[in-house]
Design an enzyme around this catalytic site. Structure first.
Site, PDB file in Angstrom:
ATOM      1  N   LYS A 185       1.846 -35.555   4.807  1.00 18.62           N
ATOM      2  CA  LYS A 185       1.769 -34.085   4.861  1.00 18.62           C
ATOM      3  C   LYS A 185       1.059 -33.522   3.642  1.00 18.62           C
ATOM      4  O   LYS A 185       0.237 -32.596   3.749  1.00 18.62           O
ATOM      5  CB  LYS A 185       3.175 -33.493   4.960  1.00 18.62           C
ATOM      6  CG  LYS A 185       3.228 -31.970   4.903  1.00 18.62           C
ATOM      7  CD  LYS A 185       2.512 -31.325   6.074  1.00 18.62           C
ATOM      8  CE  LYS A 185       2.358 -29.802   5.897  1.00 18.62           C
ATOM      9  NZ  LYS A 185       3.609 -29.077   5.806  1.00 18.62           N
TER      10      LYS A 185
ATOM     11  N   LEU B 291      12.882 -25.429   4.834  1.00 15.02           N
ATOM     12  CA  LEU B 291      13.102 -24.712   3.579  1.00 15.02           C
ATOM     13  C   LEU B 291      11.839 -24.732   2.718  1.00 15.02           C
ATOM     14  O   LEU B 291      10.992 -25.614   2.853  1.00 15.02           O
ATOM     15  CB  LEU B 291      14.282 -25.352   2.837  1.00 15.02           C
ATOM     16  CG  LEU B 291      15.605 -25.327   3.623  1.00 15.02           C
ATOM     17  CD1 LEU B 291      16.624 -26.270   3.011  1.00 15.02           C
ATOM     18  CD2 LEU B 291      16.156 -23.916   3.705  1.00 15.02           C
ATOM     19  N   PRO B 292      11.704 -23.768   1.787  1.00 19.22           N
ATOM     20  CA  PRO B 292      10.420 -23.583   1.098  1.00 19.22           C
ATOM     21  C   PRO B 292      10.085 -24.511  -0.051  1.00 19.22           C
ATOM     22  O   PRO B 292       8.903 -24.753  -0.311  1.00 19.22           O
ATOM     23  CB  PRO B 292      10.499 -22.127   0.609  1.00 19.22           C
ATOM     24  CG  PRO B 292      11.948 -21.845   0.479  1.00 19.22           C
ATOM     25  CD  PRO B 292      12.619 -22.633   1.560  1.00 19.22           C
TER      26      PRO B 292
ATOM     27  N   THR C 149       8.202 -29.218   3.542  1.00 20.80           N
ATOM     28  CA  THR C 149       7.267 -29.997   2.733  1.00 20.80           C
ATOM     29  C   THR C 149       7.866 -30.078   1.335  1.00 20.80           C
ATOM     30  O   THR C 149       7.728 -29.160   0.535  1.00 20.80           O
ATOM     31  CB  THR C 149       5.876 -29.333   2.684  1.00 20.80           C
ATOM     32  OG1 THR C 149       5.406 -29.158   4.020  1.00 20.80           O
ATOM     33  CG2 THR C 149       4.899 -30.191   1.905  1.00 20.80           C
TER      34      THR C 149
ATOM     35  N   LYS D 281       2.359 -24.810  -4.317  1.00 20.53           N
ATOM     36  CA  LYS D 281       3.432 -25.798  -4.464  1.00 20.53           C
ATOM     37  C   LYS D 281       3.049 -27.129  -3.826  1.00 20.53           C
ATOM     38  O   LYS D 281       3.219 -28.198  -4.422  1.00 20.53           O
ATOM     39  CB  LYS D 281       4.721 -25.251  -3.836  1.00 20.53           C
ATOM     40  CG  LYS D 281       5.914 -26.204  -3.844  1.00 20.53           C
ATOM     41  CD  LYS D 281       6.079 -26.974  -2.529  1.00 20.53           C
ATOM     42  CE  LYS D 281       6.389 -26.058  -1.370  1.00 20.53           C
ATOM     43  NZ  LYS D 281       6.611 -26.845  -0.111  1.00 20.53           N
TER      44      LYS D 281
END
Length: 297
Positions: A172, A67-68, A97, A241
């Site tokens: 990450k 998912l974003p 992430t 983001k």
């Protein structure tokens, strides 16, 4: 092949190819996405279509999500009709992430429902998702890692970072900051070179044969900047983001992010000028405009 039924929530640009690899490996899938078009290729290949995240978690043994944003991850896992409302799945693998803060919150929320979070963000882009060459950073209890290894190996190379939720997310974010930073500094350097009379491709070839080579010079510039296509496959809004998350988390830990703050600002400018859906190689377009050059070759 394990006999589990797997659920996949989020079957877009990254989740779709990863789900396809699981079908290739012989797994039975239950899938869900808010965009109906995103699930159709998987349904045509035999995946079952669920009506909600809770439905997925009531029909699958292990649920994977791609998912974003952190807010969407939290809503899908812990919100109304979310995964935590399901009655079958006991393991949730988050391939997104979403940052260490969100990972810790989600892990606690799922634990209260008898579920275990596997924090497993991936790196390598759409090409890596299609080819199974992603870097998969994983943090979860060792016994859970042993269970999910056969699944995650379908996506690429695994890196076990420990048993605490959020540790893989930290790794990450560090990687994504460096990837964005490489793109910013390479754009600046090549813009200067072109302004000074050096052919852009020749300069990239020089950099790649020298100590300045990096992921942007070796991959992003040849694929998306020098041809002028700006279509590497990673959205500016997502990169922005990720870098914001990284800088915020670092500062909360007491780690100064001097260069990181500059990279964040460059992404803020690119995001404002070209939009969140633009490719993040559009950073180079910002430098082209500022320098009055075109980096082509």
């Amino acid at each position: 092949m394990a006999g589990e039924i797997l659920g996949v929530i989020g079957t877009g640009r990254m989740g779709g190819p990863m789900a396809g690899r699981l079908i290739d490996a012989g797994y039975s899938l239950v899938v869900y996405d808010t965009q109906a078009d995103a699930v159709q290729p998987l349904v045509k290949r035999g995946a079952q279509l669920a009506k909600s995240p809770a439905d997925v978690a009531s029909r699958a043994d292990i649920v994977l999500v791609s998912l974003p944003t952190p807010d969407i991850v939290k809503a899908v896992t812990l919100g109304q009709d979310g995964i935590s409302s399901g009655n079958r799945a006991k393991i949730v693998i988050d391939l997104s992430t979403s940052g260490p803060g969100a990972a810790k919150l989600v892990a606690e929320g799922l634990k209260a429902k008898g579920m275990t979070l596997v924090d497993a963000p991936v790196s390598g882009g759409i090409k890596g998702a299609v080819n199974g060459t992603l870097a998969v950073m994983v943090s979860c209890p060792q016994a859970t890692y042993d269970t999910v290894q056969p699944i995650l190996k379908n996506f690429g190379k695994l890196f076990y970072t420990g048993d605490k939720p959020g540790v893989a997310q930290t790794a990450k974010l560090a990687n994504n900051l460096m990837a964005a930073a490489a793109l910013v500094i390479t754009s600046e350097a090549v813009a200067m070179g072109v302004k000074g009379g050096v052919n852009a491709k020749v300069l990239i070839d020089i950099i790649n044969a020298s100590s300045g080579r990096n992921s942007a010079s070796e991959d992003k510039f040849p694929r998306a900047v020098l041809p002028g296509t700006f279509d590497f496959g990673f959205a500016t809004g997502l990169s922005y983001k990720d870098v914001r998350l990284c800088v915020d988390e670092a500062e909360a830990m007491g780690v100064p992010m001097v260069c990181g703050a500059v990279v964040r600002q460059m992404l803020a400018i690119t995001n404002a000028k070209y939009g969140a859906s633009s490719d993040f190689t559009s950073i180079a377009k910002v430098l082209e405009e500022w320098a009055g050059v075109k980096m082509r070759g």
